[in-house]
Write an enzyme that holds these catalytic residues in place. Structure first.
Site, mmCIF file in Angstrom:
data_model
loop_
_atom_site.group_PDB
_atom_site.id
_atom_site.type_symbol
_atom_site.label_atom_id
_atom_site.label_comp_id
_atom_site.label_asym_id
_atom_site.label_seq_id
_atom_site.Cartn_x
_atom_site.Cartn_y
_atom_site.Cartn_z
ATOM 1 N N CYS A 34 0.810 -1.231 0.000
ATOM 2 C CA CYS A 34 0.000 0.000 0.000
ATOM 3 C C CYS A 34 0.839 1.274 0.000
ATOM 4 C CB CYS A 34 -0.978 -0.016 1.170
ATOM 5 S SG CYS A 34 -0.192 0.024 2.816
ATOM 6 N N HIS A 75 -2.548 1.102 6.855
ATOM 7 C CA HIS A 75 -2.921 1.030 5.440
ATOM 8 C C HIS A 75 -3.151 2.441 4.901
ATOM 9 C CE1 HIS A 75 -4.156 -1.205 1.901
ATOM 10 N NE2 HIS A 75 -5.153 -0.370 1.746
ATOM 11 N N HIS A 96 -5.934 1.721 -4.297
ATOM 12 C CA HIS A 96 -4.977 1.228 -3.302
ATOM 13 C C HIS A 96 -4.541 -0.189 -3.637
ATOM 14 C CE1 HIS A 96 -7.914 -1.192 -0.546
ATOM 15 N NE2 HIS A 96 -8.439 -1.064 -1.739
#
Length: 384
Positions: free
Chosen positions: A299, A347, A359
Site C-alpha cells: 500500500c 494502510h 490502493h
C-alpha cells in the site's frame, strides 16, 4: 507304648486369586466405561460462524499490514545503516593509508638520526670550517628537528583519528546487525499472519466460501453507499462554493485576488492529479508486501511511487507518510490526497474522488479502486 502317628493328611491351604482377577477386570472395565462416557460427554469446540471467520481473517490481514510496515521501516533503517557503515569503512581505509604514510616518514627520521648519531653543539662548533658554517648547519638541524616533531605530531593525530573512526564503524556495524535482526523478525511476522489467514480460509467448505463472498459483497455495497453519500455532499459543497465565488467576482468587478488563490490551488491539484494518474496506470498489478514497483506494490509503496511520479518525494512507511503535508478533513478530500486507515495507521490509499480511492489492498489482490469506507478511516493528508 509309643504313640501312633496320625493317619489324617494335613489340609493344604490353597490361596485362590480368582476373585482378585475378577475385581481388577471389573475395575478396568469401569474405568474404561467412565473414560468413554467422559469423552462422549466432553463438549466439542463449536465451529466459528462465517461472520467470525470474516472478522478473524480481516484482522489477520490487518496485522500482516502492520507487520509489513514494520518490515518496510526496518528495511529502510538497514539500508541507511549499510550506507553509513560502508562510508565509515572507506574513511577508515583512507585514514589507515595516511597513518601508514606518517609512520613511514617517522621511521625515515628515526633511521637518519640513527645513522648520523648524536653530536653535541660544542663539537659541532669546533668541527665547523668557520663560525658561519656552524650557524648554517645549526639552523638546518633545527629545521630538521621541527619537521621531525611535525611528523610525530601528524602520526599521533592520524592514529587518534583512525581509532575514532574504527570505533564508529564498530558501533555502526552493531546497529546494522540490530536492524537486520528486526528486519528478519518483521518478515517472519508477516509470513506467520498470512499463513494463519490462508489456513483458516482453506478449511472452509464450498458453501462457507460462498457465504463469505456474500458477506464481502454486502460490506462492499455498504461502503459504496457511504462513498456515494460523500460524493453528493462534496458536489453540493462545490456548487455552493462556485456560487459564492461568482457572487464575489460580480461584486468586486475584477476578481484579481480570487484568481491568485485559485492559481495556488490549481498547482496543488495538478500534482495530486499526476499522482492519481500514476496510481490508475498501476491498477491490476499484484499486491506484494514490501514491494515498491514497478511490477508489484504494497500500500505505501504505491503511494510513494505515485507521488514521486508527481515530482514529490514522500517517506516509505504509512507511519511517516501520515506526518507530512497538510491534514485534510474527509469532506475536503481532493484527488491525490492520501487516506489512512485503522488506529495503527497500517494502510493507505490515494483518493480518486466521489468517495473512492485506488490502493494496493492485501496479498492475493491487485491494485484496484475501492470505497474509502471499506475500512475505518484514521485520517487524510495532502502531501503537497
Amino acid at each position: 507304648m509309643p504313640a501312633l502317628a496320625s493317619h489324617r493328611k494335613p489340609r493344604t491351604r490353597v490361596r485362590s486369586t480368582t476373585p482378585a482377577v475378577g475385581l481388577t477386570t471389573a475395575a478396568l472395565a469401569g474405568v474404561t466405561l467412565l473414560s468413554t462416557q467422559s469423552a462422549t460427554a466432553a463438549p466439542a469446540s463449536p465451529k466459528p460462524s462465517i461472520e467470525d471467520v470474516q472478522k478473524k481473517v480481516d484482522d489477520l490481514y490487518r496485522q500482516a499490514g502492520t507487520a509489513t510496515q514494520k518490515y518496510n521501516e526496518a528495511k529502510e533503517a538497514s539500508t541507511a545503516q549499510r550506507g553509513k557503515v560502508d562510508a565509515l569503512l572507506d574513511d577508515v581505509a583512507k585514514r589507515a593509508d595516511k597513518l601508514n604514510e606518517a609512520r613511514r616518514e617517522l621511521g625515515n627520521y628515526a633511521a637518519a638520526q640513527y645513522r648520523a648519531g648524536s653530536i653535541a653543539p660544542t663539537a659541532t662548533f669546533f668541527l665547523a670550517d668557520d663560525p658561519q658554517s656552524y650557524f648554517d648547519q645549526n639552523q638546518l638541524m633545527d629545521r630538521m628537528a621541527g619537521r621531525q616533531q611535525k611528523a610525530v605530531t601528524d602520526f599521533r593525530t592520524q592514529q587518534a583519528a583512525a581509532s575514532k573512526k574504527r570505533a564508529e564503524a564498530v558501533t555502526s556495524l552493531e546497529a546494522l546487525t540490530e536492524s537486520q535482526d528486526t528486519l528478519r523478525t518483521s518478515k517472519e511476522n508477516v509470513q506467520k499472519k498470512l499463513g494463519e489467514a490462508r489456513a483458516m480460509l482453506s478449511k472452509l467448505t464450498a458453501e462457507e466460501k460462498a457465504r463469505l463472498a456474500a458477506l464481502e459483497r454486502k460490506k462492499e455495497a455498504e461502503a459504496k453507499r457511504k462513498a456515494e453519500e460523500l460524493a453528493r455532499q462534496q458536489a453540493e459543497a462545490k456548487r455552493k462554493a462556485d456560487e459564492a465565488a461568482q457572487q464575489a467576482a460580480s461584486g468586486s468587478g475584477t476578481g484579481t485576488s480570487t484568481g491568485t488563490g485559485s492559481g495556488s490551488s490549481t498547482t496543488t491539484t495538478t500534482k495530486g492529479e499526476k499522482a492519481l494518474a500514476f496510481a490508475r496506470s498501476q491498477m491490476g498489478k499484484p499486491y506484494v508486501w514490501g514491494a515498491t514497483g514497478p511490477s508489484s506494490y504494497d500500500c505505501s509503496g504505491l503511494t510513494q511511487a505515485a507521488w514521486k511520479a508527481a515530482g514529490v518525494d514522500i517517506p516509505r512507511t504509512t507511519w511517516d507518510q501520515v506526518e507530512i503535508g497538510t491534514r485534510i478533513a474527509t469532506a475536503d478530500l481532493q484527488p491525490g490526497d492520501l487516506v489512512f486507515f485503522y488506529d495503527d495507521i497500517s494502510h493507505v490509499g490515494i483518493y480518486e474522488g466521489d468517495g473512492m480511492m485506488i490502493h494496493a489492498p492485501k496479498p492475493g489482490a491487485n491494485v484496484r479502486e475501492e470505497s474509502i469506507y471499506y475500512m475505518p478511516i484514521y485520517g487524510s493528508v495532502r502531501p503537497a
